[in-house]
Scaffold this active site. Structure first.
Site: not given
Ligand code: HXC
Length: 258
Positions: A65, A110, A113, A133
């Site tokens: 998400a 997400g 999921e 998360e």
């Molecule tokens: C918003 C995101 C994002 C996310 C990546 N990006 N994941 N933006 N939400 N979930 C964006 C980054 O900010 C970045 O933007 C661009 O995408 C590229 O990501 P990088 O981090 O630079 O890439 P990389 O170094 O290759 O790392 C990939 C990654 C990392 C390991 C997947 O991006 C990451 O850890 N992402 C978050 C994963 C996460 O925690 N997901 C769970 C979210 S909570 P810029 O602008 O800097 O280029 C969730 C809850 C669900 O899902 C339920 C809700 C109700």
């Protein structure tokens, strides 16, 4: 409808949804979720589409998400966001045609999921799955605490969710989270191939089987078998069953019309 954050294309009887926010690794924000909701309504009604393939553009399936959108949410806004995603994922889970997730890269939070709400997951070797998360100070919110234990068992689900560990495609296969692991960058092709194989079968049978499995898994064995008996009988109310069985007797390939 015009979509900005995803694309809808068709290959024969296969409808293809590609989430298209590659700069944010296809992170799910409200706009993406609403478009997904609308595209599913469109596909459900489209009699030309028998099977759906869901994928992500670029190097990720879906990296979760949208953290930027969630950062400043109040508890009430967070609940509404979780409910929106959960409603859309439920629609995906029970839609009247099979859905195959083609996962070539990150399926995190997400994104994991979303893949779990699909009927079948095909992963490229470099795909990564996880529920990170807890590292953000939240629980999964689009059904992860419910679907993951139902798929892999409570012990492994708790470990994955508590630790936030990211697992590779082979480990995801080993624990039964994905159906198949294929060489890097071939998950989409493999999903299309499987979708076409499913599309060549009797579609009422496929739909009834999906409904029987989905509904039966949430009930006891006797209730589930009763659901199956009913859906089995319904197959005899259309021409696919006559064609399938006649083709077998006549030693030819069935030509299904439904
Ligand atoms: C918003 C995101 C994002 C996310 C990546 N990006 N994941 N933006 N939400 N979930 C964006 C980054 O900010 C970045 O933007 C661009 O995408 C590229 O990501 P990088 O981090 O630079 O890439 P990389 O170094 O290759 O790392 C990939 C990654 C990392 C390991 C997947 O991006 C990451 O850890 N992402 C978050 C994963 C996460 O925690 N997901 C769970 C979210 S909570 P810029 O602008 O800097 O280029 C969730 C809850 C669900 O899902 C339920 C809700 C109700």
């Amino acid at each position: 409808m015009e979509f900005k954050n995803l694309s809808l294309t068709q290959d024969g009887r296969v409808g293809i949804i590609a989430i298209n926010r590659p700069k944010a690794l296809n992170a799910l924000n409200t706009k993406v979720l609403l478009e997904l909701d609308a595209v599913l309504d469109e596909l459900e009604k489209n009699p030309e589409v028998y099977v759906i393939v869901l994928t992500g553009e670029g190097k990720a399936f879906v990296a979760g998400a949208d953290i930027e959108e969630m950062k400043d949410m109040t508890p009430d806004e967070a609940r509404k966001f979780a409910e929106l995603g959960s409603r859309v994922f439920k629609k995906l889970e029970i839609i009247n045609k099979p859905v195959i997730a083609a996962v070539n890269g990150y399926a995190l939070g997400g994104g994991c999921e979303l893949a779990m709400a699909c009927d079948i997951i095909i992963a490229g070797e470099q795909a990564k799955f996880g529920q990170p998360e807890t590292g953000l100070g939240i629980t999964p919110g689009f059904g992860g605490t419910q679907r993951l234990p139902r798929i892999v068992g409570t012990k492994r689900a708790k470990e994955i969710i508590f630790t936030g560990e990211i697992i590779g495609a082979e480990e995801a296969y080993r624990i039964g989270l994905v159906n198949k692991v294929v060489p890097p960058n071939t998950s989409f092709q493999a999903a299309i191939e499987m979708a076409k194989k499913i599309a060549s079968k009797g579609q009422i049978a496929v739909r009834n089987a999906k409904a029987a499995i989905n509904r039966g898994i949430e009930t006891d064995i006797d209730g589930g078998v009763a659901i199956e008996n009913q859906l089995f009988a319904l197959c005899f109310a259309n021409t696919d069953q006559k064609e399938g069985m006649t083709a077998f007797i006549e030693k030819r390939k069935a030509d299904f019309k439904n």
